[in-house]
Design a protein around this motif. Structure first.
Motif, PDB file in Angstrom:
ATOM      1  N   VAL A 143     -34.414  -8.972 -13.280  1.00  0.00           N
ATOM      2  CA  VAL A 143     -33.084  -8.989 -12.687  1.00  0.00           C
ATOM      3  C   VAL A 143     -31.995  -8.650 -13.693  1.00  0.00           C
ATOM      4  O   VAL A 143     -30.840  -8.428 -13.304  1.00  0.00           O
ATOM      5  N   ASP A 144     -32.335  -8.586 -14.972  1.00  0.00           N
ATOM      6  CA  ASP A 144     -31.336  -8.287 -16.011  1.00  0.00           C
ATOM      7  C   ASP A 144     -30.707  -6.921 -15.740  1.00  0.00           C
ATOM      8  O   ASP A 144     -31.384  -5.900 -15.786  1.00  0.00           O
ATOM      9  N   PRO A 145     -29.386  -6.861 -15.466  1.00  0.00           N
ATOM     10  CA  PRO A 145     -28.777  -5.596 -15.066  1.00  0.00           C
ATOM     11  C   PRO A 145     -28.353  -4.717 -16.226  1.00  0.00           C
ATOM     12  O   PRO A 145     -27.966  -3.570 -16.024  1.00  0.00           O
ATOM     13  N   GLY A 146     -28.375  -5.249 -17.460  1.00  0.00           N
ATOM     14  CA  GLY A 146     -27.794  -4.515 -18.567  1.00  0.00           C
ATOM     15  C   GLY A 146     -26.279  -4.603 -18.524  1.00  0.00           C
ATOM     16  O   GLY A 146     -25.691  -5.197 -17.620  1.00  0.00           O
ATOM     17  N   GLY A 147     -25.631  -3.994 -19.501  1.00  0.00           N
ATOM     18  CA  GLY A 147     -24.176  -4.038 -19.545  1.00  0.00           C
ATOM     19  C   GLY A 147     -23.661  -5.117 -20.478  1.00  0.00           C
ATOM     20  O   GLY A 147     -24.390  -5.633 -21.337  1.00  0.00           O
ATOM     21  N   PRO A 148     -22.406  -5.504 -20.344  1.00  0.00           N
ATOM     22  CA  PRO A 148     -21.805  -6.500 -21.231  1.00  0.00           C
ATOM     23  C   PRO A 148     -22.507  -7.845 -21.132  1.00  0.00           C
ATOM     24  O   PRO A 148     -23.067  -8.212 -20.091  1.00  0.00           O
ATOM     25  N   LEU A 149     -22.440  -8.603 -22.225  1.00  0.00           N
ATOM     26  CA  LEU A 149     -23.168  -9.866 -22.310  1.00  0.00           C
ATOM     27  C   LEU A 149     -22.693 -10.871 -21.265  1.00  0.00           C
ATOM     28  O   LEU A 149     -23.509 -11.581 -20.662  1.00  0.00           O
ATOM     29  N   VAL A 150     -21.393 -10.927 -21.026  1.00  0.00           N
ATOM     30  CA  VAL A 150     -20.870 -11.909 -20.073  1.00  0.00           C
ATOM     31  C   VAL A 150     -21.410 -11.638 -18.674  1.00  0.00           C
ATOM     32  O   VAL A 150     -21.858 -12.558 -17.966  1.00  0.00           O
ATOM     33  N   ALA A 151     -21.394 -10.379 -18.256  1.00  0.00           N
ATOM     34  CA  ALA A 151     -21.905 -10.032 -16.926  1.00  0.00           C
ATOM     35  C   ALA A 151     -23.397 -10.296 -16.835  1.00  0.00           C
ATOM     36  O   ALA A 151     -23.895 -10.766 -15.801  1.00  0.00           O
ATOM     37  N   ARG A 152     -24.138 -10.009 -17.894  1.00  0.00           N
ATOM     38  CA  ARG A 152     -25.578 -10.267 -17.880  1.00  0.00           C
ATOM     39  C   ARG A 152     -25.867 -11.756 -17.778  1.00  0.00           C
ATOM     40  O   ARG A 152     -26.740 -12.181 -17.018  1.00  0.00           O
ATOM     41  N   LEU A 153     -25.163 -12.560 -18.561  1.00  0.00           N
ATOM     42  CA  LEU A 153     -25.363 -14.008 -18.502  1.00  0.00           C
ATOM     43  C   LEU A 153     -25.073 -14.543 -17.108  1.00  0.00           C
ATOM     44  O   LEU A 153     -25.811 -15.397 -16.590  1.00  0.00           O
ATOM     45  N   ARG A 154     -24.003 -14.052 -16.495  1.00  0.00           N
ATOM     46  CA  ARG A 154     -23.659 -14.506 -15.159  1.00  0.00           C
ATOM     47  C   ARG A 154     -24.782 -14.173 -14.174  1.00  0.00           C
ATOM     48  O   ARG A 154     -25.169 -15.008 -13.348  1.00  0.00           O
ATOM     49  N   THR A 155     -25.326 -12.981 -14.283  1.00  0.00           N
ATOM     50  CA  THR A 155     -26.401 -12.572 -13.386  1.00  0.00           C
ATOM     51  C   THR A 155     -27.668 -13.394 -13.610  1.00  0.00           C
ATOM     52  O   THR A 155     -28.290 -13.883 -12.654  1.00  0.00           O
ATOM     53  N   LEU A 156     -28.069 -13.533 -14.860  1.00  0.00           N
ATOM     54  CA  LEU A 156     -29.300 -14.252 -15.169  1.00  0.00           C
ATOM     55  C   LEU A 156     -29.211 -15.716 -14.770  1.00  0.00           C
ATOM     56  O   LEU A 156     -30.159 -16.282 -14.197  1.00  0.00           O
ATOM     57  N   LEU A 157     -28.080 -16.353 -15.060  1.00  0.00           N
ATOM     58  CA  LEU A 157     -27.928 -17.768 -14.712  1.00  0.00           C
ATOM     59  C   LEU A 157     -27.824 -17.960 -13.202  1.00  0.00           C
ATOM     60  O   LEU A 157     -28.328 -18.956 -12.656  1.00  0.00           O
ATOM     61  N   THR A 158     -27.182 -17.017 -12.521  1.00  0.00           N
ATOM     62  CA  THR A 158     -27.108 -17.107 -11.057  1.00  0.00           C
ATOM     63  C   THR A 158     -28.495 -17.050 -10.439  1.00  0.00           C
ATOM     64  O   THR A 158     -28.848 -17.860  -9.569  1.00  0.00           O
ATOM     65  N   PHE A 159     -29.298 -16.093 -10.901  1.00  0.00           N
ATOM     66  CA  PHE A 159     -30.654 -15.996 -10.358  1.00  0.00           C
ATOM     67  C   PHE A 159     -31.483 -17.225 -10.719  1.00  0.00           C
ATOM     68  O   PHE A 159     -32.234 -17.751  -9.879  1.00  0.00           O
ATOM     69  N   GLY A 160     -31.374 -17.689 -11.959  1.00  0.00           N
ATOM     70  CA  GLY A 160     -32.135 -18.866 -12.355  1.00  0.00           C
ATOM     71  C   GLY A 160     -31.798 -20.083 -11.516  1.00  0.00           C
ATOM     72  O   GLY A 160     -32.688 -20.832 -11.092  1.00  0.00           O
TER      73      GLY A 160
END
Length: 679
Positions: A81-98
């Protein structure tokens, strides 16, 4: 003079993949809606996923906790699910999915423990909500798909409340471990995929140039060969430009960063400028064989485009070799006033602008702030299609769930997973996805079954690492390859925690994937079927109008209208590509000998020729601007009168012409209509 390149500019896997994937095969798959992008191999992301998944599996075997395979699955899905891009956006995505995955795993496992009467309706609601996530964009779509996969897997693990909480805890452990690996322990270049996409456009333009250097008897001999060559390269390059532009535009302004919008969007525009020149060259080559001097210019241009691809594909490129090739083109064409000489100088000027773009600091480039709002509005305009898809998905998952329960199929979640990943909002996309899923599942299941029977346990554990790496590394290359390696990974992980299954796991995976894929395809065709897209004649008529508009504007419009001409040219290429793809899909439906289909292909070939002629005229006028207003050629003026088309920038007043009417109008437009006349 030959120049040396740094050896690290190309990875061995990416170089090998380009050599093993012929351009003709890539074009053949592309027109059939099957993506093949060998430049998107992500080796470092794959190795990172291998570490995350492999360590979780090693812990599961060491602690003798079969249920800890959930931690390995969670780690794999989080890497996916890691979308790439800036760290903040990636963290938001990864934590949301988790977080979503942990909650869904607990709820569905607990509900399944109380029986299907409670679990089935709850599964339908969760899958429906996950399907609606498409309204929030591409990243949310990926989260929703994987969250739905968590739900269909968890329903096959019925447990009491305390057991469901343990299951959720193991999921959280694996997801959290993957977040640490992806963002802290092993960071990667977030913008590499977009740079590689831009670089591949330059390579495709280089291949198009190389095609012109081949003598006519070997390359574009005859009407059929010319039609195939023109359509394939123009369609592929136009599609790549538009797909890459869409991927860049998806990023919101705050997440875009200077290296995406400020560098990659101008790079795409430079690709487009060079594309115009190549279309003009291609048209000229069709009219007359290139001279030895022309071949020399084309060969130098081909090498220069390859150097540009290498520069664009690197985060900190060495531009000296490209600068030397630009200077060489300038020297070679300094006194060459032919179309090829002036066009080559135009390409050199465009690449000089590319070097200037790469050398400027990010803050010198303006950031567009309305892209996110526009994309958001476009997504909400498509809410009926998203709602229909979510409802289809929910019902189809329940059907697959019922089938697996009725026949007591082992590992039933694989059938429901297939439904989730195969179903797309448009049925025309679901069919090739189903074929790819079935082929990948059967091949992967057979390979995994053989390995599960022949190989010892310790070697299977070792194979988890390369299989996880290959799955993530190839996820953006081709869906069949993704399913092939993912099937082997899941089967072997299951075999590790359930030793002795042998062939049963691989066969169950293949059978369940076939069942789920067919259920998903049937759901798209039967449940709330969407209206068929525009008929072939309609799409050809839209391409006809768009190409006429571009030809008139490029030939009879003042240079001040450059921006409108750019838009008209892009629309002409896009509509022609859509119509050509529709032609191919119609052939796949069985109309191989249809005279109507042959007529449509002849018209589209003539329109490609018209676009080439218009590009020649536009380039001539751009290089030699005149203060006088050009007039619309008589052949176009006659067509505009027949179409009741007073203003070229507006739609014509009369209804769309039929295929016979378009063929007749092209017949009268010499020399464009010659192919229609002689076919």
């Amino acid at each position: 003079m030959k120049t040396k390149l740094r050896p690290r500019q190309y990875g061995p896997l990416r170089t090998l993949s380009r050599r093993l994937t012929p351009t003709r095969l890539t074009h053949w798959l592309g027109i059939r809606a099957i993506s093949m992008a060998p430049e998107q191999i992500a080796l470092r992301e794959g190795l990172r996923a291998a570490v995350a998944v492999g360590i979780m599996m090693a812990l599961a075997l060491t602690l003798q906790m079969p249920l800890m395979a959930w931690s390995a699955f969670a780690a794999f899905w989080t890497c996916l699910v890691d979308p790439g891009g800036p760290l903040v956006a990636r963290l938001r995505t990864l934590l949301t999915f988790g977080t979503m995955g942990t909650v869904i795993a607990a709820i569905m496992s607990m509900a399944a423990g109380y029986g299907p009467v409670l679990a089935a309706p709850l599964l339908a609601v969760i899958v429906l909500c996950c399907g609606l996530s498409r309204l929030r964009g591409a990243t949310a779509t990926q989260i929703g798909v994987l969250a739905a996969i968590v739900a269909v897997v968890a329903i096959c693990y019925p447990m009491p409340p305390h057991g469901a909480l343990v299951l959720a805890g193991l999921f959280a452990l694996g997801a959290g471990w993957a977040v640490v690996v992806c963002t802290i322990a092993w960071p990667v270049d977030a913008y590499a995929p977009l740079r590689q996409a831009c670089a591949e456009i330059f390579r495709e333009e280089g291949r198009m140039t190389r095609r012109m250097v081949i003598p006519p008897r070997q390359g574009m001999a005859g009407i059929s060969g010319a039609r195939t060559s023109i359509g394939a390269y123009r369609r592929e390059i136009r599609s790549r430009i538009e797909r890459t532009r869409a991927r860049i535009e998806i990023l919101s302004p705050d997440a875009a960063g200077s290296q995406t919008r400020a560098v990659l969007l101008p790079t795409l525009e430079i690709c487009d400028r060079i594309f115009v020149v190549l279309i003009a060259f291609e048209h000229a080559v069709l009219l007359a064989p290139p001279s030895p001097m022309t071949r020399r210019i084309l060969r130098h241009l081909m090498v220069m485009l390859e150097r540009a691809a290498r520069v664009v594909g690197q985060p900190t490129p060495d531009t000296m070799a490209l600068q030397r090739h630009i200077a060489r083109i300038d020297m070679l064409c300094a006194h060459e006033n032919s179309l090829y000489g002036r066009g080559a100088r135009t390409c050199a000027m465009a690449l000089r602008d590319l070097l200037s773009t790469l050398s400027e600091t990010p803050r010198q480039h303006p950031v567009i702030h309305d892209g996110g709002r526009t994309a958001h509005q476009a997504r909400w305009r498509g809410w009926p299609m998203v709602l229909r898809h979510a409802m289809r998905l929910s019902v189809s998952v329940l059907v697959a769930y019922g089938i697996t329960r009725e026949f007591s199929l082992p590992y039933a979640y694989w059938a429901m997973m297939a439904v989730v990943v195969v179903m797309q909002p448009q049925g025309v996309i679901t069919l090739p996805r189903t074929i790819e899923r079935v082929v990948g599942s059967i091949a992967g299941g057979l390979l995994a079954a053989i390995m599960g029977v022949v190989l010892p346990m310790w070697l299977i554990l070792v194979l988890i690492f390369p299989l996880a790496a290959a799955t993530i590394a190839l996820r953006a290359v081709n869906y069949t390859l993704l399913v092939l390696f993912m099937t082997q990974l899941f089967v072997l992980v299951t075999d590790l925690v359930s030793p002795g299954a042998g062939w049963d796991v691989g066969m169950a995976r293949s059978v369940n994937n076939i069942i789920g894929s067919l259920v998903g395809l049937a759901g798209c065709l039967v449940l709330w079927p969407e209206r068929r897209g525009p008929a072939l004649a309609t799409q050809v008529a839209e391409a006809f109008i768009a190409n006429i508009r571009y030809a008139v504007m490029a030939t009879g419009t003042h240079e001040a209208e450059r921006e409108k001409i750019e838009q008209a040219r892009r629309m002409a290429g896009t509509t022609s590509t859509r119509a050509e793809i529709q032609c191919q899909q119609t052939r796949l439906e069985g109309l191989h000998r249809s005279a109507r289909l042959d007529r449509a292909e002849q018209i589209l070939f003539a329109l490609r020729q018209m676009a080439g002629m218009a590009s020649v005229n536009w380039m001539e006028r751009s290089l030699s601007p005149s203060s006088a207003e050009a007039t619309t050629p008589a052949r176009f003026a006659q067509v505009m009168r027949q179409m009741e088309w007073p203003e070229i920038v507006s739609p014509p007043h009369r209804t769309l012409p039929s295929l016979d009417e378009m063929a007749a109008m092209l017949h009268d437009m010499t020399p464009v209509g010659e192919d229609i006349r002689t076919s």
